[in-house]
Design an enzyme around this catalytic site. Structure first.
Site, PDB file in Angstrom:
ATOM      1  N   LYS A  53     -72.625 -14.863  57.516  1.00  0.00           N
ATOM      2  CA  LYS A  53     -73.089 -13.463  57.545  1.00  0.00           C
ATOM      3  C   LYS A  53     -72.294 -12.663  58.571  1.00  0.00           C
ATOM      4  O   LYS A  53     -71.897 -11.520  58.320  1.00  0.00           O
ATOM      5  CB  LYS A  53     -74.577 -13.406  57.881  1.00  0.00           C
ATOM      6  CG  LYS A  53     -75.424 -13.856  56.709  1.00  0.00           C
ATOM      7  CD  LYS A  53     -76.893 -13.767  56.971  1.00  0.00           C
ATOM      8  CE  LYS A  53     -77.648 -14.175  55.709  1.00  0.00           C
ATOM      9  NZ  LYS A  53     -77.917 -15.599  55.583  1.00  0.00           N
ATOM     10  N   GLN A  97     -83.072 -15.240  60.131  1.00  0.00           N
ATOM     11  CA  GLN A  97     -82.712 -16.313  59.199  1.00  0.00           C
ATOM     12  C   GLN A  97     -83.843 -17.340  59.114  1.00  0.00           C
ATOM     13  O   GLN A  97     -84.398 -17.745  60.137  1.00  0.00           O
ATOM     14  CB  GLN A  97     -81.432 -16.997  59.714  1.00  0.00           C
ATOM     15  CG  GLN A  97     -80.943 -18.180  58.920  1.00  0.00           C
ATOM     16  CD  GLN A  97     -80.246 -17.779  57.630  1.00  0.00           C
ATOM     17  OE1 GLN A  97     -79.357 -16.946  57.632  1.00  0.00           O
ATOM     18  NE2 GLN A  97     -80.660 -18.383  56.528  1.00  0.00           N
ATOM     19  N   ASP A 120     -84.332  -7.437  55.056  1.00  0.00           N
ATOM     20  CA  ASP A 120     -84.677  -8.528  54.130  1.00  0.00           C
ATOM     21  C   ASP A 120     -86.137  -8.455  53.683  1.00  0.00           C
ATOM     22  O   ASP A 120     -86.659  -9.408  53.125  1.00  0.00           O
ATOM     23  CB  ASP A 120     -84.346  -9.902  54.723  1.00  0.00           C
ATOM     24  CG  ASP A 120     -83.747 -10.828  53.653  1.00  0.00           C
ATOM     25  OD1 ASP A 120     -83.174 -10.312  52.669  1.00  0.00           O
ATOM     26  OD2 ASP A 120     -83.866 -12.052  53.802  1.00  0.00           O
TER      27      ASP A 120
END
Ligand code: NAP
Length: 291
Positions: A53, A97, A120
């Site tokens: 990422k 994450q 997200d």
């Protein structure tokens, strides 16, 4: 008819170009898009995903703040780091994450992120907007599945879609999007570890999406001829001492039944990196425009 391979890289390249151009525009306007990331795990695969990422952000001109806390971090410290990024005026977007510590839910994290930076879609408000059909952000993996299907002209309208996995990060939001009239307009079945006779469900599907993290769980015998298969997972394992990455689908047997299928690696993974970039740029654009 030969099976079509749904390769992610061409789709990802188009999305990266878009993100790069929009980042350049923002920089010209004096705004440097910035992503803050947090990893609270020693999982090597998760660490590798984070590296990818950061490389992807670097490639298009997005700045990053990297917080690798390790799995022994206290919940209080983890929450403090997330809250600090969330309130930092120089940070446009926050990404945490998975895997999270077992006692911490995505809602515990999401409720500590400013919803305008929650790229997200962990914040309860953003989840509500997504379910209501007016998402502020579409989670990167969900958007990647949609982009991949659209790029290869796979319509889910009126089709039977079976999703294997009901996580609140992937399976559930994907099911919502595919179900919506304004989205995939599909008939959606969501399977999980308590589903009885998984094969009977997957055999009914025009499109199967797997996101369960179980290597080669779904093989060709569980699919109907002409199916489209999208394998979200990238499971790492050792065979005869050699490391390999495999999906939740047994690619060789599934390919025999499929009209189109994603390889692992090289399918959904690269597109997910690119859709995350798009969400970061979108968050930065909205902040620049005072939204
Ligand atoms: P997760 O939170 O562990 O959820 C896994 C889901 O699979 C759960 O709903 C679980 O059911 C279900 N499941 C487990 N074993 C099953 C079985 N034998 N039969 C049917 N369902 C089963 O995982 P996640 O975060 O959603 O991630 C899923 C996969 O996607 C992982 O492999 C992850 O590495 C991968 N991933 C890929 C990308 C990408 O960009 N390609 C991005 C993120 C994650 P229960 O709910 O009953 O436990």
């Amino acid at each position: 008819m030969p099976t079509k391979r749904l390769l992610g890289e061409p789709v990802a390249e188009r999305l990266r170009t878009n993100a790069r151009d929009r980042t350049a525009d923002l920089r010209e306007r004096g705004h440097v898009p910035t992503l803050g990331t947090v990893l609270a795990s020693d999982d090597r695969a998760a660490g590798r995903f984070m590296d990818l990422k950061h490389d992807a952000c670097d490639d298009v001109g997005i700045e990053t703040r990297d917080h690798r806390l390790g799995s022994d971090v206290s919940d209080e410290e983890l929450f403090r780091v997330v809250e600090r990024l969330s309130t930092d005026p120089t940070v446009d977007a926050v990404f945490v994450q998975t895997p999270l510590p077992p006692e911490v839910s995505t809602l515990d994290i999401g409720s500590r992120i400013d919803p305008r930076k929650d790229v997200d879609c962990f914040h309860p408000e953003n989840r509500g907007l997504l379910v209501g059909g007016d998402p502020r952000f579409v989670p990167a993996t969900v958007a990647a599945v949609e982009e991949l299907l659209a790029a290869y002209d796979v319509s889910t309208d009126g089709r039977d879609v079976v999703i294997v996995g009901r996580s609140d990060a992937i399976g559930v939001p994907l099911a919502n999007r595919l179900l919506q009239k304004s989205g995939g307009n599909a008939t959606v079945t969501v399977c999980h570890s308590h589903t009885r006779d998984l094969a009977a469900k997957t055999r009914t599907a025009d499109v199967v999406v797997t996101a369960c993290g179980v290597p080669e769980l779904v093989d060709g015998s569980m699919l109907s001829p002409g199916v489209v298969v999208v394998d979200v997972s990238a499971n790492r394992r050792r065979v005869d001492g050699e490391r390999e990455v495999v999906g939740d689908v047994d690619y060789e047997s599934a390919k025999e039944k499929s009209r189109a299928i994603t390889p692992v690696p090289g399918g959904v993974g690269p597109v997910t990196l690119a859709t995350l970039l798009g969400n970061v740029v979108l968050a930065a654009e909205r902040r620049t425009d005072g939204e």
